[in-house]
Scaffold this motif. Structure first.
Motif, PDB file in Angstrom:
ATOM      1  N   ARG A  89       4.523   6.452 -19.682  1.00 36.07           N
ATOM      2  CA  ARG A  89       3.076   5.926 -19.805  1.00 36.07           C
ATOM      3  C   ARG A  89       2.778   4.428 -19.799  1.00 36.07           C
ATOM      4  N   TRP A  90       3.826   3.699 -19.806  1.00 36.72           N
ATOM      5  CA  TRP A  90       3.495   2.185 -19.841  1.00 36.72           C
ATOM      6  C   TRP A  90       3.982   1.588 -18.216  1.00 36.72           C
ATOM      7  N   ASP A  91       3.173   0.560 -18.193  1.00 39.61           N
ATOM      8  CA  ASP A  91       3.541  -0.016 -16.774  1.00 39.61           C
ATOM      9  C   ASP A  91       5.210  -0.265 -16.509  1.00 39.61           C
ATOM     10  N   ALA A  92       5.806  -0.825 -17.852  1.00 44.05           N
ATOM     11  CA  ALA A  92       7.110  -1.000 -17.797  1.00 44.05           C
ATOM     12  C   ALA A  92       7.964   0.227 -17.057  1.00 44.05           C
ATOM     13  N   ASN A  93       7.450   1.309 -17.225  1.00 43.37           N
ATOM     14  CA  ASN A  93       8.100   2.700 -16.628  1.00 43.37           C
ATOM     15  C   ASN A  93       7.397   2.999 -15.175  1.00 43.37           C
ATOM     16  N   SER A  94       6.921   1.763 -14.460  1.00 40.73           N
ATOM     17  CA  SER A  94       6.486   2.090 -13.211  1.00 40.73           C
ATOM     18  C   SER A  94       6.835   1.146 -12.113  1.00 40.73           C
ATOM     19  N   ALA A  95       7.006   1.633 -11.074  1.00 39.93           N
ATOM     20  CA  ALA A  95       7.326   0.606  -9.834  1.00 39.93           C
ATOM     21  C   ALA A  95       6.542   0.921  -8.787  1.00 39.93           C
ATOM     22  N   ALA A  96       6.316   0.058  -8.027  1.00 42.43           N
ATOM     23  CA  ALA A  96       5.416  -0.021  -6.806  1.00 42.43           C
ATOM     24  C   ALA A  96       6.257  -0.734  -5.556  1.00 42.43           C
ATOM     25  N   LEU A  97       5.675  -0.061  -4.384  1.00 43.64           N
ATOM     26  CA  LEU A  97       6.120  -0.523  -2.960  1.00 43.64           C
ATOM     27  C   LEU A  97       5.169  -0.879  -2.207  1.00 43.64           C
ATOM     28  N   LEU A  98       4.794  -2.108  -1.605  1.00 44.78           N
ATOM     29  CA  LEU A  98       3.926  -2.280  -0.731  1.00 44.78           C
ATOM     30  C   LEU A  98       4.378  -2.548   0.583  1.00 44.78           C
ATOM     31  N   VAL A  99       3.811  -1.927   1.593  1.00 44.89           N
ATOM     32  CA  VAL A  99       4.498  -2.315   2.867  1.00 44.89           C
ATOM     33  C   VAL A  99       3.546  -2.472   4.057  1.00 44.89           C
ATOM     34  N   SER A 100       3.502  -3.474   4.653  1.00 47.69           N
ATOM     35  CA  SER A 100       2.337  -4.020   5.611  1.00 47.69           C
ATOM     36  C   SER A 100       2.461  -3.026   6.701  1.00 47.69           C
ATOM     37  N   THR A 101       1.089  -2.731   7.059  1.00 50.80           N
ATOM     38  CA  THR A 101       1.125  -1.811   8.398  1.00 50.80           C
ATOM     39  C   THR A 101       1.615  -2.483   9.810  1.00 50.80           C
ATOM     40  N   GLU A 102       1.632  -3.830   9.498  1.00 49.86           N
ATOM     41  CA  GLU A 102       2.396  -4.304  10.968  1.00 49.86           C
ATOM     42  C   GLU A 102       3.876  -4.108  10.946  1.00 49.86           C
ATOM     43  N   LEU A 103       4.454  -3.456  10.085  1.00 54.10           N
ATOM     44  CA  LEU A 103       5.954  -2.954  10.185  1.00 54.10           C
ATOM     45  C   LEU A 103       5.861  -1.606  10.678  1.00 54.10           C
ATOM     46  N   GLY A 104       4.569  -1.034  10.735  1.00 55.50           N
ATOM     47  CA  GLY A 104       4.462   0.494  11.084  1.00 55.50           C
ATOM     48  C   GLY A 104       4.220   1.426  10.126  1.00 55.50           C
ATOM     49  N   ASP A 105       3.997   2.716  10.378  1.00 55.38           N
ATOM     50  CA  ASP A 105       3.462   3.539   9.329  1.00 55.38           C
ATOM     51  C   ASP A 105       4.800   4.160   8.814  1.00 55.38           C
ATOM     52  N   TYR A 106       4.663   4.208   7.509  1.00 51.04           N
ATOM     53  CA  TYR A 106       5.795   4.622   6.448  1.00 51.04           C
ATOM     54  C   TYR A 106       5.162   5.911   5.663  1.00 51.04           C
ATOM     55  N   GLU A 107       6.151   6.821   5.240  1.00 51.46           N
ATOM     56  CA  GLU A 107       5.834   7.631   4.226  1.00 51.46           C
ATOM     57  C   GLU A 107       6.872   7.598   3.068  1.00 51.46           C
ATOM     58  N   GLU A 108       6.354   8.310   1.840  1.00 49.58           N
ATOM     59  CA  GLU A 108       7.224   8.147   0.790  1.00 49.58           C
ATOM     60  C   GLU A 108       8.217   9.282   1.087  1.00 49.58           C
ATOM     61  N   ALA A 109       9.592   8.953   0.359  1.00 52.70           N
ATOM     62  CA  ALA A 109      10.394   9.961   0.215  1.00 52.70           C
ATOM     63  C   ALA A 109      11.247   9.753  -1.107  1.00 52.70           C
ATOM     64  N   ALA A 110      12.255  10.828  -1.230  1.00 51.71           N
ATOM     65  CA  ALA A 110      12.980  10.982  -2.619  1.00 51.71           C
ATOM     66  C   ALA A 110      13.905   9.692  -2.733  1.00 51.71           C
ATOM     67  N   ALA A 111      13.501   8.987  -3.807  1.00 55.53           N
ATOM     68  CA  ALA A 111      14.205   7.980  -4.329  1.00 55.53           C
ATOM     69  C   ALA A 111      15.256   8.133  -5.422  1.00 55.53           C
ATOM     70  N   PRO A 112      16.339   7.321  -5.587  1.00 57.60           N
ATOM     71  CA  PRO A 112      17.274   7.349  -6.587  1.00 57.60           C
ATOM     72  C   PRO A 112      16.634   7.862  -7.928  1.00 57.60           C
ATOM     73  N   GLN A 113      17.081   8.697  -8.815  1.00 55.58           N
ATOM     74  CA  GLN A 113      16.527   9.024 -10.161  1.00 55.58           C
ATOM     75  C   GLN A 113      17.161   8.052 -11.126  1.00 55.58           C
ATOM     76  N   THR A 114      16.246   7.260 -11.518  1.00 53.41           N
ATOM     77  CA  THR A 114      16.387   6.129 -12.552  1.00 53.41           C
ATOM     78  C   THR A 114      15.500   6.008 -13.734  1.00 53.41           C
TER      79      THR A 114
END
Length: 329
Positions: free
Chosen positions: A168-193
């Motif tokens: 529930r806390w921001d400390a448990n969150s993570a974000a990833l921002l990717v510029s569209t100049e690098l191309g189109d991206y889609e989310e995929a499964a990440a390591p379970q941490t």
């Protein structure tokens, strides 16, 4: 005889501190915590060695000979010099970033301390360094979208936002921002941490695979240490097994901890950029004394480090790692 045995043990402990991973101790308490703060080991061993040597010299002036203490003093000073050399070799000269060369992309990794570094402050530094990728542990989706919005308004560049949370806390969150100049991206499964990790892959398969990670910290003995080691191993395994990856964030570990001593073809951007000996946490401690636990790791077969820097951002308890990367031709 007992005195020499004790001296030998103390000397061995000091020498092992240079590379506890060699004897499998780098992920055990209290070694894991101590080696993370290698600069303080320089100060501690150096001060103890100097005081002991001074005492030996004073005794010698009085014609009293302390051979065991002389040996220990010399070993402590040599070990302090060894720790200092490791930091110097990884880089402690923090220079301004140059303009990125044509075709390069810039990665910014920052634990925002759950808003300690505000959205505007993160946007400011991202704009300043021309970040194309932002790996932001302890950053909620709402905050990430605000950062992306601020950057779009200022620069005209749109950022794709990917975010995950494990609590529930921001400390448990993570974000990833990717510029569209690098191309189109889609989310995929990440390591379970324990804390959230986020992974994004290029839709056309031509760009880098990107991960923002945040393993649990080794803050206490027992279950936390075990989970920290598991999280760290899961993150390091991505580097060992997958080509073309860029893994960035708050690792809660240095390159001296076991899993990060074996990262396959990956290299640390800070070391390659000459700033790997500078501390990123805590930000209120001198960068010459802090722990370098924030990293940008990259597949050296695919990408090269053009430059790197360690930057202060707002009231976060972490400093940001910025790396300019380009494709290997």
């Amino acid at each position: 005889m007992l005195g020499w045995v004790l001296t030998a043990v103390l000397c061995a402990v000091a020498v092992v501190s240079l590379a506890p991973g060699w004897v499998g101790l780098s992920t055990t308490t209290p070694v894991a915590q101590a080696i993370a703060l290698r600069p303080l080991l320089v100060v501690g061993f150096g001060l103890l060695g100097a005081l002991l040597l001074l005492a030996v010299l004073v005794a010698a002036l009085r014609r009293r000979w302390w051979p065991r203490r002389t040996v220990l003093a010399v070993v402590l000073l040599v070990v302090a010099a060894g720790h200092a050399w490791v930091l110097y070799d990884r880089g402690i000269e923090d220079a301004p970033l140059p303009e990125p060369r044509e075709g390069a992309f810039t990665v910014l990794a920052l634990n925002t301390f759950g808003g300690g570094a505000s959205t505007q402050q993160v946007a400011d530094v991202a704009q300043e360094v021309g970040a194309d990728v932002l790996a932001l542990p302890e950053t909620s989706q709402t905050s990430a979208e605000a950062i992306a919005g601020a950057l779009a308004e200022r620069t005209g560049t749109t950022f794709q936002v990917f975010a995950r949370t494990t609590g529930r806390w921001d400390a448990n969150s993570a974000a990833l921002l990717v510029s569209t100049e690098l191309g189109d991206y889609e989310e995929a499964a990440a390591p379970q941490t324990w804390h959230a990790s986020v992974r994004a892959e290029p839709v056309d398969g031509n760009g880098p695979t990107l991960l923002a990670v945040h393993p649990l910290s080794p803050h206490e003995p027992g279950a936390a240490m075990d989970r920290w080691a598991e999280d760290l191993e899961a993150v390091a395994q991505v580097c060992r097994s997958e080509p073309g990856v860029v893994v960035a964030g708050d690792f809660n570990a240095t390159l001296d901890h076991g899993p990060l001593r074996d990262i396959g073809d990956c290299v640390d951007a800070s070391v390659e950029g000459g700033v790997g000996g500078l501390g990123t946490w805590p930000a209120n401690l001198s960068r010459l004394l802090g722990a370098p636990i924030d990293h940008v790791l990259l597949d050296a077969e695919r990408f090269a480090v053009d430059a790197a820097a360690i930057l202060e951002v707002g009231a976060s308890d972490h400093r940001a790692v910025v790396a300019q990367l380009s494709a290997v031709e």
